[in-house]
Write an enzyme that holds these catalytic residues in place. Structure first.
Site, short mmCIF file in Angstrom:
data_model
loop_
_atom_site.label_atom_id
_atom_site.label_comp_id
_atom_site.label_asym_id
_atom_site.label_seq_id
_atom_site.Cartn_x
_atom_site.Cartn_y
_atom_site.Cartn_z
N HIS A 48 0.87 -1.22 -0.12
CA HIS A 48 0.06 0.03 -0.04
C HIS A 48 0.75 1.20 -0.24
CE1 HIS A 48 -2.81 3.01 1.03
NE2 HIS A 48 -2.47 3.32 2.34
N GLU A 76 1.24 5.16 12.57
CA GLU A 76 -0.17 4.81 13.01
C GLU A 76 -0.34 3.24 13.15
OE1 GLU A 76 -2.50 6.65 13.89
OE2 GLU A 76 -4.16 5.03 13.83
N ASP A 77 0.24 2.57 12.34
CA ASP A 77 0.04 0.81 12.40
C ASP A 77 1.15 0.06 12.72
OD1 ASP A 77 -2.43 1.80 11.48
OD2 ASP A 77 -2.08 1.39 9.22
N ASP A 139 -2.96 8.44 -1.07
CA ASP A 139 -3.42 7.30 -0.12
C ASP A 139 -4.77 6.87 -0.25
OD1 ASP A 139 -3.06 5.71 2.14
OD2 ASP A 139 -4.22 7.45 3.40
MN MN Z 1 -2.64 4.73 3.90
#
Ligand code: MN
Length: 713
Positions: A48, A76-77, A139
């Protein structure tokens, strides 16, 4: 998946000075950080950020943006932190990644308020550095391309709606037209897959039937240009299913014409050649009226330049052609990415092409909350534009259906706030006139002018709307406070207590108010009654069951009444105090107020029939008295019913009599019509009840008039 060296090569192809080392490190860092994470599609998660970076290389963005794209989901992830990113990649990247991360954190909330909050953050972040928006758009584009893998249909719909309402318009605003087309089309596929399928099928059919029609048209356009001595590149492309769909919706027809599905483009070297190319096209083919637009002489606010025209072209096909220079083509393709200015490592949002962004910030500053902000901006971004001019010839671009009030606010907030009238093309025109392309607008202002609550009904720009609402809000609060204070004062007096704001401070908590003014405002709004507040301050009144009696209609001692009555001034209608439409109370009439929670007070005349329905709720009654000083010139509207003879000139004498007595007819309605008589209701602007009584007397003395009564309910 794009391999590491491929990505670096792609960037170096357009930017030889790109930071190769940072790109390599970001690639490896992101891949390791995302590790074994998977997307909903089953692909490794790292694909991604990599695809997002790939999309941005098509727009030839600088290496900082590409690095940000690679890292955009790590904070974030994954376990990575902002500090880590900053120490590895430097301050600029740290800031950019942080900007994108903050946005992701609250994304995908189905709640409207949170969506609005998200958008607010986006506007702030992109005004700091527009590259945050570009990464965010890429994104979103990749998430839309892979939307079908998300199982939950509600979630899919939500993402698609947000894309349609916020991201596609933003892409258009920054001039990324292909991005906008694709985002819209992907959202369309989610909302209306059947319609999209049938359009695709139809497009395929037309393409097949036309055989090599498009190629023939391109060849023909090339031939006439070179015959005219011009070197031009000509291309043709199919519109997206969504733009075809929207066109069909707008025109309420199906599509048959080539112009509905194809756009042709002529690209030349200079601006002069653009007009030359236009001349050649128009001299070969008849022009279709209404299709010609010159965005070279008047560029769109996002910087877009081109000439658009529609002609009955080769083989008598109706076609649309865009004419532009190579440079304009570049800008139309890549939008802001072509011409931003770097200053101290930031992609600054200065210059006229960012005017819209500054306007968004302005709205943001003045809106009551993020939801109001979202509502205003959503409306604005969807609209097409009209181009108007100031008397000095400055261009003001406004959304479709804009009015002189919008125009005034677009020039300056102060001009909007004090505007009292407008001249459109030299002629005095109502403030709610809808402006047309090319209108020259002169705004008339007055030092004492204030925004009119009525404006809110017709203004279309977010800026005008927020300013008017803010004004109404502050005015309304001031009026509620005034009213609440008077209610309490009278209540205390009637109960035989001395009124002092100090004593109220002890009960603020009981009423969940943080200040005495808040308490007044709540009272004025009818959220509490005066009795309740007094009961809290002096519990003994409560113990005695000390409900204070409502004013009685039969009360006759006028002076005593006045003493307890709450004065009302010539308030701006529609705020704290409203005049009931049934009885049209006038200064001089005896009046009572009915309190409605959250809406303030409605004023009725004491003999109004509508009061019957409030006899069971005495706590809602308020004793009111007029407080109009003698120099109050403000008009009040009184209503009368008149029966006139159906004969020549009777209506004329009616209006003459009213006019002679200084009455101004604001509305006239025929309610009953027979062979001999007309019955009508007339609204007249007067100063007070005596003024109206005079007019009624004068009318009764007029021969053609049979009867005159003041309207009651
Ligand atoms: Mn993203």
């Amino acid at each position: 998946m794009i391999r590491q060296f491929e990505l670096v090569e792609r960037v170096k192809a357009y930017d030889p000075a790109a930071d190769e080392d940072a790109l390599n490190r970001a690639y490896v860092f992101s891949m390791k950080a995302h590790g074994l994470q998977k997307r909903a599609s089953g692909d490794p998660y790292f694909s991604h950020p990599l695809e997002v970076a790939g999309i941005l290389t098509e727009y030839r963005l600088d290496s900082a943006s590409i690095v940000t794209a690679l890292l955009h989901d790590t904070v974030e992830d994954t376990l990575a932190t902002r500090e880590q990113i900053e120490s590895l990649f430097g301050k600029e990247i740290g800031r950019l990644v942080d900007g994108v991360t903050k946005l992701s954190r609250i994304e995908l909330q189905s709640d409207q308020a949170q969506q609005a909050e998200n958008f607010r953050k986006l506007v702030l972040a992109m005004s700091e550095d527009i590259r945050v928006l570009l990464v965010k758009l890429a994104d979103r584009l990749h998430n839309m391309r892979t939307l079908r893998h998300i199982g939950d249909p509600e979630k899919r719909k939500h993402i698609a709606r947000e894309t349609m309402e916020i991201y596609a318009p933003l892409a258009e605003r920054v001039g990324m037209h292909d991005m906008k087309d694709e985002l819209e089309d992907l959202a369309f596929a989610e909302f209306n897959p059947d319609a999209r399928e049938s359009i695709l099928a139809r497009l395929g059919f037309l393409r097949a039937r036309g055989e090599d029609l498009i190629v023939r048209i391109i060849d023909e356009l090339k031939r006439i240009q070179s015959k005219g001595g011009l070197k031009a590149e000509v291309s043709g492309r199919e519109k997206s299913p969504y733009s075809v769909w929207r066109k069909m919706q707008r025109n309420h027809v199906g599509f048959e014409q080539l112009s509905d599905i194809m756009a042709f483009r002529v690209v030349v070297a200079t601006v002069a050649e653009c007009y030359q190319a236009l001349g050649i096209i128009h001299s070969h083919y008849p022009m279709v009226p209404g299709r010609f637009k010159d965005y070279i002489s008047t560029p769109k606010p996002n910087g877009y330049c081109s000439i658009h025209t529609g002609v009955i072209g080769p083989e008598r096909h109706r076609i649309e052609i865009q004419i532009r220079t190579t440079e304009m083509h570049e800008i139309a393709d890549r939008g802001v990415a072509t011409h931003w200015v770097y200053k101290q490592g930031r992609a600054r949002t200065e210059g006229p092409q960012y005017r819209w962004l500054r306007e968004l910030l302005d709205i943001l500053e003045h809106a009551a909350g993020p939801e109001e902000f979202l509502e205003h901006t959503k409306l604005e971004m969807f609209r097409d534009q009209v181009f108007c001019f100031t008397p000095k010839g400055d261009l003001i671009v406004l959304p479709q259906a804009a009015t002189p009030v919008d125009f005034a606010y677009a020039i300056h907030s102060e001009i909007g706030d004090t505007c009292v009238g407008a001249k459109i093309n030299g002629r005095i025109s109502p403030l709610k006139t809808i402006l047309k392309n090319g209108d020259q607008v002169e705004i008339l202002t007055s030092k004492t002018g204030t925004p009119n609550p009525e404006w809110e009904r017709f203004v279309v720009t977010g800026k005008a709307r927020t300013r008017v609402r803010r004004f109404v809000r502050t005015q309304q609060r001031a009026q509620y406070i005034d009213l609440g204070r008077s209610i309490l004062q009278k209540q205390f007096e009637r109960g035989g207590y001395e009124f002092s704001p100090k004593t109220l401070e002890e009960v603020l908590e009981t009423f969940r108010c943080s200040s005495v003014d808040d308490l007044y405002a709540d009272l004025g709004q009818g959220l509490h009654t005066g009795g309740e507040v007094m009961g809290a301050v002096f519990p003994e009144t409560k113990a005695k069951g000390g409900k204070v009696l409502p004013p009685r209609r039969a009360r006759t001692k006028k002076d005593k009444d006045k003493e307890h009555a709450i004065p009302i001034r010539g308030l701006i209608p529609g705020m704290a105090v409203h005049f009931a439409g049934c009885c049209h109370a006038l200064p001089g009439d005896r009046i009572v107020g009915i309190v409605t929670a959250g809406k303030g007070v409605t004023v009725h005349t004491i003999d109004c029939e509508a009061l019957e329905s409030f006899t069971d709720t005495p706590e809602r009654w308020l004793d009111l008295a007029w407080d109009v000083d003698s120099n109050d010139q403000e008009g009040h509207v009184g209503r009368i019913t008149v029966v006139v003879a159906n004969e020549r000139g009777s209506l004329g004498s009616l209006s003459t009599v009213i006019g002679r007595n200084d009455g101004n007819i604001t509305n006239l309605k025929i309610t009953n019509r027979s062979t001999d008589f007309f019955e009508m209701t007339i609204d007249i602007e007067v100063q007070n009840v005596r003024h109206l009584t005079n007019i009624i007397a004068a009318l009764r003395a007029t021969p053609a008039i049979n009867s005159v009564e003041r309207a009651r309910g």
